[in-house]
Design an enzyme around this catalytic site. Structure first.
Site, short mmCIF file in Angstrom:
data_model
loop_
_atom_site.label_atom_id
_atom_site.label_comp_id
_atom_site.label_asym_id
_atom_site.label_seq_id
_atom_site.Cartn_x
_atom_site.Cartn_y
_atom_site.Cartn_z
N THR A 71 0.79 -1.52 -0.02
CA THR A 71 0.31 0.21 -0.34
C THR A 71 0.51 0.97 0.59
OG1 THR A 71 -0.33 -0.45 2.75
CG2 THR A 71 -1.76 -1.33 1.38
N CYS A 72 1.90 1.56 0.91
CA CYS A 72 2.95 2.32 0.36
C CYS A 72 2.91 3.08 -0.74
CB CYS A 72 4.21 1.69 1.84
SG CYS A 72 5.05 0.75 0.65
N MET A 73 3.48 2.12 -1.78
CA MET A 73 3.16 2.26 -3.40
C MET A 73 2.64 1.94 -4.41
SD MET A 73 6.24 2.73 -3.04
CE MET A 73 7.18 2.64 -5.19
#
Length: 1152
Positions: free
Chosen positions: A1119-1121
């Site tokens: 989710t960070c990317m």
């Protein structure tokens, strides 16, 4: 040879030149100029000689008259005695010369002559033995035409002298003037040492009464005789002395001593009327009764050769009547005047309303101030206060008169009151916070206050205010009387007199007939002028210190201004703009609709805030919803939209220097008032629609046109980001390069579709972000040459919020640049991976999740799980305010970087992001149960006092009940029917504003360090939530596919990718939202589409196409990317099943 001229100049004989020329040759212009100077000198010499002759003649005449008066006085005293003790009633005969000589030499300023006048008045009051009234002087008038003329002439002189003497010696005679009347007989019985005031007062009352002259002249002749006497008294300045005597005879009542005006009247009526009051009332009533005859007689006297004894004529009657109302609290001090107060009020308004401000100021200083012996500003304040107090009764429609009879007096009052307010020093008579409304209104933001101040300054610059000594304080009673500018009865009478219709003209036959009759009497063009006069006064009322909110509430509820202004003027004018919109033609440059529409918007806005949404939707007050937006495209919304579009986009200043001050102030007020009102309607329409969204959007603004304007605005984004405020000068946007777009968005953002506004927000933030990126590049170059290297901020996974606060709270401007995070795991080791933006996104999500968790205590959740600052956070967390401010910075950083976070904030809290004031209508978003209880209280039909409420509220502070007063002394103030609305709004204000004032202010301080207030003011609460967490439009698969990136071997045409998009299209909306949360951590798509998602959405091949067991694995996400790791499944059904399992199981990095 030399000589001296009359003018004192030496002249010598001209010398003649033997060369044939006596002076230098002059040009034609020089000869003409010399001739003109000589001619002017001769004219001045003649004028000086004539003036000297007149002065000498006047001086000789005055000396001769004074000598003759002294000789006549001596002879008179020898004949009648030093105190007229040898005179009798027979000496009142014209042939005797008693009165004629006395009136010739008597000086009203001399105490000795006042005693002689009192003695003469006793003889006038005396009735000869065995004869019935009238008194002796009136009987002598029956001796023929010459005798009647002589008696009336002497009576006129005696009346004028007695009035002058009473006024001159009023302070010394005060005890006598305050005594009740003695009556003619008792006043006539006094001797030389008896009081002087009583016989003069009784003689004045007797001589000006028609009954005294009827035996001699008959009824018609008596009326003519009294008219002649009253006209002579008016010529001598009747009402100046009357006002001065009344001021001495009737002291100003103490505030609250008898419950205001009515109480004071009742208290004084219960006692005997003082002689001074009786004289003032009787003469005023008699003059008003014979006003036509007195005015005609006075006009004849002015045209004829006769002059009063003083040698000068005083002001005409219509200019003298208002002098009585220049006495502070006149109707309270003279309650016996109340029966004719309406006539006196109308006569005063009619006489003074047409005077220009300069002439009115001169009248106040030369006439009222000199007559009363008070400063002109005090006379003006008293006149205004008395007009305000008597307006409601004077403007009441008389059933015996035609409909609309109060219209003209109302307009005259409006003109006069406006001028008086312009002349008065406001701070002296309207102290800040002295009125019921207090000082600045709580629901008035800084821009509104600035617009109102600009309008007041522009109005004050038109005319010079009357001088006032700041050390002198007006009486409390006068200041209290002036607070009647916000009195409901006054405003109701004034509005109804000018605006007759509170319902549509096509509603009933009776109303339609009344409208037709009114239109025939007052055409629409004339009504435009009426509106301008009325609205100008009401705007002045609202501009007074401490009066704005109370005036608005009274106009909205008591006066029904919204209904009457709409049905009487705005609606008909909207239907016939060519006839209805009449330009003002003055410095305001009003096309005809700006001033009334501004007032209409202010009153409607006050109604919505005060009454609540239930009145708007259920009772449909003040106007039906069909009047807001009609089926045929008309209505309030159409008028507001047209007005705002004109003033914000179409209209241009007439000169490079901008608008004149009055015009700029009017436009600033219109932008604020109409913009705020239409914004309120837009917000309510978003919650519960009564009109289509297009009804709020500008018709003449295509998206591509606005985009071109936005490009200029984006170019000026740096100037805007540095703090310039759009529309600050009232004539357009702040930075010149920003164009009209920012001015439109600052005041009426709803005219632009939300999508276009969101694009503008993104472009401005991007410009700001690019500027800081450029600065970072410069810093990086400096680091290569010995500067500090780029820093990574270490954050422990187990202490994310605390480490983030300690590392980032004090970095200042660096927070605008790239923030690189290095996570530390539970074992104290650095996690693998380089922060290219994805780790920071994950970091932000963790900080938001932990910091906004209600279990931490910094924020609370409403019943529908929307978050807002905990009002008692400081009792739970030691450094709560600093942490809340830091969370504001983190949310601002997320919006600044375009990172969506799943953060549902309470709408009332979001409203504070744009600097708006929360009111009772926002309470359901915080506490629906409390709102329902308050609505029950508002509609309660029983005795409110039986509910046992006081102006207090109980707060739950960490499980303990704590009682808080909503107003000073609230614990002892019961809630009753008259103050329940105030109680309801104070409860709402406490819960929505006061309780969270400190934590909300701390949060906004942090937010505004990255997101400027100007950037979010263009959005309402729902729109702000979409900026933070994404749109609510559902997943657009085509847009998502168009902006998706691929890696690891996948590409657009790959069979697995094709099968993935086909499978995703079969998901339900709830499943698609869950999938989006699985990949991006937010269930809603980016507001403007996936083009604006940061980092961009990507799909990566997980495993190998040759691996037979790869299809058994589940998809995972980073989710960070915003990265989906998708194994190479073989069929669309397999992709669908695996995705749904992973999404519904909460699979992530660990699930494989």
């Amino acid at each position: 040879m030399s000589f001296r001229s009359f003018g004192g100049e030496y002249k010598k004989e001209a010398r003649v030149s033997l060369a044939g020329r006596s002076r230098v040759e002059e040009s034609r212009a020089e000869v003409l100029e010399r001739t003109r100077r000589e001619r002017e000198r001769r004219r001045q010499d003649k004028l000086a000689a004539a003036s000297a002759t007149s002065i000498q003649a006047a001086w000789r005449g005055w000396r001769s008259r004074r000598r003759h008066q002294a000789e006549l006085r001596q002879a008179w005293v020898q004949r009648f005695g030093e105190h007229a003790e040898r005179a009798s009633s027979t000496d009142l005969a014209p042939a005797s010369g008693f009165l004629r000589q006395l009136c010739y030499f008597a000086d009203p300023a001399s105490p000795a002559d006042v005693r002689l006048l009192a003695a003469a008045c006793r003889l006038v009051l005396a009735v000869p033995p065995l004869e019935a009234p009238p008194a002796a002087l009136c009987q002598h008038a029956a001796g023929g035409h010459e005798a009647a003329a002589a008696v009336l002439q002497q009576a006129q002189a005696l009346v004028a002298l007695c009035l002058a003497a009473l006024a001159e010696h009023a302070p010394a005679l005060a005890p006598q003037l305050r005594q009740p009347r003695l009556g003619p007989a008792a006043a006539a019985a006094g001797g030389p040492g008896a009081p002087e005031a009583a016989p003069m007062i009784e003689a004045l009352l007797l001589l000006t009464a028609q009954d005294s002259w009827k035996p001699a002249f008959g009824p018609a002749g008596a009326a003519e005789a009294t008219a002649r006497l009253l006209a002579a008294a008016v010529d001598a300045g009747l009402f100046g002395p009357l006002a001065r005597m009344a001021g001495v005879a009737c002291p100003e009542p103490q505030p609250g001593a008898a419950g205001g005006a009515a109480g004071a009247a009742g208290q004084q009526q219960a006692t005997r009327v003082s002689s001074g009051e009786a004289l003032a009332t009787a003469l005023t009533v008699r003059v008003l009764t014979q006003q036509t005859a007195v005015t005609a007689r006075q006009r004849l006297r002015r045209l004829g050769p006769a002059r009063p004894r003083s040698g000068q004529l005083h002001q005409p009657l219509d200019r003298q009547l208002p002098l009585l109302l220049c006495l502070p609290l006149a109707l309270r001090r003279l309650p016996t005047l109340r029966p004719v107060a309406g006539r006196l009020w109308r006569a005063s308004a009619a006489a003074l309303h047409a005077l220009p401000p300069a002439q009115l100021s001169a009248w106040l200083q030369a006439g009222a101030a000199s007559a009363l012996g008070e400063p002109a500003a005090l006379a003006a304040a008293a006149l205004l206060g008395n007009l305000l107090e008597g307006a409601a009764a004077a403007l009441r429609e008389d059933p015996k008169q035609a409909a609309g009879s109060a219209r003209l007096p109302a307009l005259q009052f409006a003109a006069l009151a406006s001028m008086l307010l312009a002349l008065l020093p406001e701070q002296a008579f309207f102290p800040a916070g002295g009125g019921p409304g207090g000082g600045r209104d709580e629901d008035e933001d800084g821009q509104q206050a600035a617009a109102r101040a600009a309008a007041a300054a522009a109005a004050a610059a038109v005319v010079a205010r009357l001088p006032w000594d700041a050390a002198q304080l007006p009486s409390a009673g006068l200041v209290s009387q002036l607070q009647l500018v916000s009195d409901g009865a006054l405003l109701r009478s004034l509005v109804r007199a000018v605006l007759p219709f509170a319902a549509p003209a096509d509603g009933t036959e009776a109303v339609a007939a009344q409208a037709a009759a009114q239109a025939a009497v007052v055409p629409l063009q004339q009504r435009a002028g009426d509106m301008r006069q009325l609205c100008s006064l009401l705007h002045r009322f609202m501009g007074l210190p401490g009066q704005r909110q109370r005036v608005l509430v009274m106009l909205a509820f008591s006066a029904e201004l919204v209904q009457r202004l709409w049905y009487s003027y705005l609606r008909p004018a909207q239907a016939a703009p060519g006839e209805g919109w009449v330009p003002s033609g003055d410095a305001s440059c009003d096309p005809g609709w700006m001033l009334p529409l501004t007032l209409f918007s202010l009153a409607y806005s006050a109604f919505i805030i005060t009454a609540g949404d239930d009145e708007l939707y259920q009772a449909q007050r003040p106007l039906p919803l069909t009047e807001l937006h009609g089926a045929r495209g008309g209505g309030v919304l159409a008028l507001l939209k047209l007005a705002l579009w004109h003033v914000l986009w179409v209209e241009a200043a007439p000169s490079p220097g901008g608008w004149p001050p009055e015009a700029a102030a009017l436009r600033a007020q219109l932008k604020e008032a109409a913009g705020k009102f239409m914004g309120q309607l837009h917000d309510r329409n978003c919650r519960r629609a009564f009109a289509p969204a297009e009804a709020f959007q500008a018709d003449a603004l295509p998206a591509e046109r606005f985009q071109s304007e936005m490009s200029a605005a984006t170019a000026a984004g740096r100037a805007l980001a540095e703090g310039a405020e759009p529309g600050k000068d009232g004539g357009g946007p702040g930075p010149a390069a920003a164009g009209r777009a920012w001015g439109l968005l600052a005041h009426a953002p709803y005219l632009v579709p939300f999508r276009e506004r969101a694009k503008l927000f993104q472009s401005v933030v991007a410009a700001e972000r690019a500027r800081h990126r450029d600065m970072e590049v410069m810093h990086s170059l400096a680091a290569e040459f010995g500067g500090a290297p780029n820093r990574f901020f270490a954050v422990r996974r187990t202490q994310t919020l605390q480490d983030a606060y300690e590392q980032l709270n004090h970095v200042g401007e660096a927070l605008h640049g790239r923030i690189r995070i290095q996570f530390i795991d539970a074992h104290g080791l650095e996690e693998a991976g380089v922060d290219g933006g994805g780790i920071f996104k994950e970091f932000l999500e963790d900080v938001v999740k932990e910091g906004f968790d209600p279990n931490l205590g910094l924020f609370r959740a409403t019943t529908d799980n929307r978050l807002y600052p905990n009002p008692h956070a400081q009792l739970v967390v030691g450094n709560a305010l600093r942490l809340i401010e830091f969370l504001g910075k983190m949310l601002g950083k997320a919006m600044y970087e375009g990172i969506l976070v799943e953060l549902p904030l309470a709408p009332f809290f979001l409203k504070k992001f744009r600097g708006a004031y929360c009111d009772i209508n926002d309470l359901p978003t915080l506490d629906p149960e409390l709102y329902r209880n308050l609505v029950f209280l508002k509609r309660y039909e029983g005795d409110v006092a039986d509910l046992g409420l006081t102006f207090t509220i109980t707060d739950n502070v960490l499980g303990r009940a704590q009682e808080v007063e909503l107003a000073p002394g609230g614990q002892d103030t019961p809630v009753i029917a008259d103050n329940r609305l105030a109680y309801i709004h104070r409860v709402a204000d406490h819960r929505l504003n006061q309780q969270i004032r400190e934590p909300a202010a701390a949060f906004l301080r942090g937010l505004h360090q990255l997101i400027k207030p100007e950037w979010v003011r263009m959005f309402n609460e729902e729109e702000l939530q979409m900026l933070i967490s994404g749109g609510q439009q559902g997943l657009d698969i085509a847009d998502m596919r168009a902006h998706c990136q691929y890696s690891g071997g996948y590409h657009e045409e790959h069979p697995v990718v094709q099968a993935f998009w086909a499978a995703l299209a079969t998901f339900t909306p709830a499943e698609q939202a869950a999938f989006l949360r699985f990949v991006t951590s937010c269930p809603r798509p980016p507001l403007l589409g996936f083009k604006y998602l940061e980092p961009p959405l990507a799909i990566q091949l997980a495993g190998s196409m040759l691996d037979e067991h790869a299809a058994e694995r589940l998809p995972t996400a980073a989710t960070c990317m915003n990265l989906l790791k998708l194994p190479p499944y073989r069929t669309p059904q397999q992709i669908r099943d695996k995705l749904l399992y992973a999404v519904q199981s909460g699979a992530g990095f660990e699930l494989s």
